[in-house]
Design a protein around this motif. Structure first.
Motif, PDB file in Angstrom:
ATOM      1  N   ARG A  66       2.283   8.191  -8.173  1.00  0.00           N
ATOM      2  CA  ARG A  66       3.680   8.403  -7.789  1.00  0.00           C
ATOM      3  C   ARG A  66       4.526   8.838  -8.986  1.00  0.00           C
ATOM      4  O   ARG A  66       5.451   9.627  -8.847  1.00  0.00           O
ATOM      5  N   ALA A  67       4.229   8.306 -10.162  1.00  0.00           N
ATOM      6  CA  ALA A  67       4.999   8.673 -11.354  1.00  0.00           C
ATOM      7  C   ALA A  67       4.878  10.162 -11.637  1.00  0.00           C
ATOM      8  O   ALA A  67       5.865  10.824 -11.987  1.00  0.00           O
ATOM      9  N   ARG A 377      -0.495   0.781  -9.173  1.00  0.00           N
ATOM     10  CA  ARG A 377       0.829   0.779  -9.788  1.00  0.00           C
ATOM     11  C   ARG A 377       1.509   2.135  -9.660  1.00  0.00           C
ATOM     12  O   ARG A 377       0.906   3.129  -9.265  1.00  0.00           O
ATOM     13  N   PHE A 378       2.757   2.139 -10.065  1.00  0.00           N
ATOM     14  CA  PHE A 378       3.552   3.359 -10.027  1.00  0.00           C
ATOM     15  C   PHE A 378       2.912   4.463 -10.854  1.00  0.00           C
ATOM     16  O   PHE A 378       2.953   5.636 -10.486  1.00  0.00           O
ATOM     17  N   ASP A 379       2.292   4.103 -11.974  1.00  0.00           N
ATOM     18  CA  ASP A 379       1.679   5.106 -12.845  1.00  0.00           C
ATOM     19  C   ASP A 379       0.207   5.350 -12.536  1.00  0.00           C
ATOM     20  O   ASP A 379      -0.473   6.072 -13.262  1.00  0.00           O
ATOM     21  N   ARG A 491       9.713  -5.715 -11.016  1.00  0.00           N
ATOM     22  CA  ARG A 491       8.652  -4.759 -11.304  1.00  0.00           C
ATOM     23  C   ARG A 491       7.324  -5.462 -11.538  1.00  0.00           C
ATOM     24  O   ARG A 491       6.264  -4.979 -11.106  1.00  0.00           O
ATOM     25  N   ASP A 495       5.003  -4.293  -8.604  1.00  0.00           N
ATOM     26  CA  ASP A 495       4.290  -3.102  -9.056  1.00  0.00           C
ATOM     27  C   ASP A 495       3.055  -3.434  -9.878  1.00  0.00           C
ATOM     28  O   ASP A 495       2.002  -2.824  -9.699  1.00  0.00           O
ATOM     29  N   GLN A 545      12.742   2.809 -14.978  1.00  0.00           N
ATOM     30  CA  GLN A 545      11.715   1.806 -14.708  1.00  0.00           C
ATOM     31  C   GLN A 545      12.178   0.756 -13.702  1.00  0.00           C
ATOM     32  O   GLN A 545      11.355   0.096 -13.080  1.00  0.00           O
ATOM     33  N   GLN A 548      10.726   1.344 -10.059  1.00  0.00           N
ATOM     34  CA  GLN A 548       9.313   1.656  -9.932  1.00  0.00           C
ATOM     35  C   GLN A 548       8.593   0.763  -8.934  1.00  0.00           C
ATOM     36  O   GLN A 548       7.372   0.759  -8.862  1.00  0.00           O
ATOM     37  N   SER A 549       9.347   0.012  -8.160  1.00  0.00           N
ATOM     38  CA  SER A 549       8.766  -0.812  -7.106  1.00  0.00           C
ATOM     39  C   SER A 549       9.815  -1.008  -6.030  1.00  0.00           C
ATOM     40  O   SER A 549      11.006  -0.734  -6.236  1.00  0.00           O
ATOM     41  N   LEU A 573       7.428   2.494  -1.899  1.00  0.00           N
ATOM     42  CA  LEU A 573       8.295   3.497  -2.522  1.00  0.00           C
ATOM     43  C   LEU A 573       8.067   4.868  -1.906  1.00  0.00           C
ATOM     44  O   LEU A 573       8.993   5.604  -1.610  1.00  0.00           O
TER      45      LEU A 573
END
Length: 646
Positions: A66-67, A377-379, A491, A495, A545, A548-549, A573
């Motif tokens: 997603r990032a 996670r987001f990244d 987060r 996340d 940041q 991010q969740s 998200l």
């Protein structure tokens, strides 16, 4: 004695020459026809290859973290003039690079049209203004004609959630469909039948405009799980499928593997849902799938609604002939060619991002069976499993991200469980030196599982006597329900960690892209709260940041802890499953290849689901539209069915 006639030989020679000339002409005509047919077949293959490139591009996109996807939306590149030259990756992507140099022309404006692909979404102008990946192509009148990009399936309401909510709160599914969305009774009954619910009004249903109150025996949320009725999903009521050749087997799978949290295959459920609702209502009467309802489609739609005679188009979409009186086989209407449209006689089909409600739009814009996301996670890194039974492994994974007091409290919670009704005067913070030395002993079992990460908020854990000292010690949670640390806490809990090991989370709703009417369907909050969230997500924030969740709505004070506990298991998200139409094209004289599909990137390698080709119904769009250029008429009447790939 007979006289020999003069000139007979000349006549014979002339006849022979004519015959030879005709034979040569016939041979040349056949060769020319074969050459043109071969060139058309080659162009059709090129169009198909261009469309496959578009499919691969979307599949690669949904596999990205997603990032990375967010960065592609927000980061532009500066050109020589210093301006923002950001371009959506799904709008007229040229597959022949450096054309001007290769063909020796002065500029690319002088170059011949090249093979390209575009990916088209169903989103509206309002959504496109927020998302560069869903840009809008405008017609001569300034009205949007098509939209580039893909649709996040998590922006729709997954019908598996309706079944889950109905089990927990009898009457809620009907309230969403009837009261909130104001759907017609036939639509409500069809949707409820598709998900295996009784179409009759439930005793708990509300007609007051408010969702029904939950029953005292409502079960705990364990994720969507239900079974379809026993009748075959592929019944005679299935919607017409004009797909005649499918899409490249190399990138297509016939079915999606079953989700660990779902008792039915989404593809099977999708087929049944469309069969129950009917193709007219599911697609809004858009039979050629170009996002517009042309005159011939409107006539068919009205005739179907009135029960008039209509022809079966499921076998051959091109076998639709007009009757001798100039009307279409499915009812009265103007004498027009199939697929012909212009801005004066077509209605643009809008999307959930627009002001129209589900009652006024195709239901496929609002309902889905495929919403899912990867449990990461987001990244894109793996989350830490909070219910890991090995204390040493859990501590090592958490210490890579968290401070010691956070790790210590989680281990104590897993070892001894939460404490209730403690004397607050005896509670010490997790940072207190008196508890800093505690850690699980080798062989200690972490027998207490965390059902919800929010259970750690403001919790208390009692460390028994002889673990640290002769007396028991009560440790306070380092995870507060409010304060400056709340964004970091949100987060961390939503996340960076998870409480289950499922690789896929199914049937969740996107906080970033879902319209208000989809978010309002979630039990546990009201329309006022949803409106605050809609307004807040349009505003930029100082620290990226912090969003991010899904916990950002809690850390920014839009919902309280009780509400967050009620709704977070339904939220994401952004999903990892998208839908759209891919078109491979060159110009208005060359063949096109276009198909719709669902692009599932939630299960490791991305796959295509429900591919259906539509070029047999006509080009659908002009090359100008597909390149994002203004056009006087969305489709030339002379090319509505010509130049399509076989």
């Amino acid at each position: 004695m007979n006289r020999i006639r003069r000139g007979t030989a000349l006549i014979v020679v002339l006849v022979v020459v004519v015959i030879l000339a005709l034979a040569a002409y016939g041979f040349l005509f056949v060769m020319r026809s074969e050459n043109e047919a071969s060139r058309f077949e080659l162009d059709a293959d090129q169009a198909r290859a261009a469309a496959m490139s578009g499919a691969e591009s979307v599949l690669a996109w949904v596999e990205l973290p997603r990032a990375t996807r967010l960065a592609a939306r927000t980061e532009g590149t500066s050109g020589a003039s210093g301006g923002d030259t950001r371009r959506a990756p799904f709008q007229a992507m040229d597959l022949e690079t450096d054309v001007a140099q290769q063909r020796g022309v002065a500029s690319e404006l002088d170059a011949e049209p090249t093979w390209s692909f575009s990916v088209l979404a169903a989103r509206g102008e309002q959504q496109a203004s927020r998302d560069p990946l869903a840009t809008v192509s405008l017609g001569a009148t300034g009205a949007p004609t098509i939209r580039f990009g893909i649709d996040d399936e998590a922006a729709k309401l997954d019908v598996r959630l309706l079944a889950q909510w109905e089990e927990q709160k009898p009457g809620h599914a009907r309230w969403v469909l009837e009261e909130l969305w104001e759907l017609a009774p036939d639509d409500v009954a069809a949707i409820l039948r598709a998900i295996g619910l009784d179409a009759a009004p439930a005793s708990g249903a509300s007609r007051s405009g408010q969702p029904p109150e939950p029953t005292a025996s409502a079960p705990v949320d364990t994720g969507p799980s239900f079974s379809l009725p026993t009748d075959d999903a592929s019944s005679a009521n299935d919607p017409p499928d004009p797909s005649v050749d499918g899409v490249a087997p190399a990138v297509i799978v016939a079915d999606q593997s079953k989700s660990p949290s779902t008792a039915v295959d989404p593809s099977t459920l999708s087929r049944r849902l469309q069969a129950e609702i009917g193709a007219e209502r599911w697609w809004g009467g858009d039979w050629d799938r170009n996002g517009r309802v042309e005159t011939w489609e409107a006539s068919r739609f009205a005739a179907a609604a009135a029960g008039m005679r209509r022809s079966d188009t499921s076998a051959d979409p091109n076998a639709m002939e007009q009757s001798t009186d100039g009307t279409t086989p499915w009812g009265t209407g103007p004498d027009v060619a199939v697929g012909v449209t212009n801005e004066r006689d077509s209605l643009l089909i809008e999307s959930p991002a627009d002001a129209l409600s589900p009652r006024d739009q195709p239901l496929r814009n609002w309902l889905t069976c495929y919403a899912a996301e990867r449990n990461e996670r987001f990244d894109g890194r793996a989350r830490v499993w909070l219910n890991e039974p090995d204390a040493e492994r859990l501590a090592g994974a958490l210490r890579e991200e968290w401070p010691d007091e956070w790790v210590r409290f989680v281990l104590a919670y897993r070892r001894f469980g939460p404490s209730e009704n403690v004397d607050e005067s005896t509670v010490v913070p997790a940072t207190d030196p008196s508890v800093a030395a505690w850690q699980p002993k080798p062989g200690d079992e972490l027998s207490v599982e965390i059902a919800d990460p929010l259970d750690l908020i403001d919790a208390r854990v009692t460390i028994p006597a002889n673990e640290l000292s002769d007396e028991a010690v009560v440790m306070a949670s380092p995870f507060p329900a409010e304060g400056v640390e709340l964004p970091r806490v949100a987060r961390a809990l939503f996340d960076e960690t998870c409480v289950d090991q499922s690789p896929v989370r199914s049937a969740r709703i996107s906080l970033g892209t879902a319209p208000a009417l989809v978010l309002e369907a979630i039990p546990g909050w009201d329309s006022v709260t949803v409106q605050r969230i809609i307004e807040a997500r349009e505003r930029s924030v100082g620290d990226p940041q912090s969003r991010q969740s899904v916990g950002w709505i809690w850390s920014e004070g839009l919902v309280d802890l009780t509400t967050m506990k009620a709704v977070h298991s339904y939220l994401t998200l952004e999903g990892d499953v998208a839908s759209g139409q891919v078109v491979g094209f060159r110009d208005d004289q060359s063949p096109v290849y276009r198909f719709t599909a669902v692009f599932d990137g939630s299960r490791g390698g991305a796959v295509l689901l429900e591919p259906q080709t539509w070029h047999s119904w006509g080009r659908g769009f002009t090359a100008q539209e597909l390149r994002g250029q203004a056009t006087e008429s969305p489709l030339n009447q002379n090319s509505s069915l010509s130049g399509t790939a076989p």
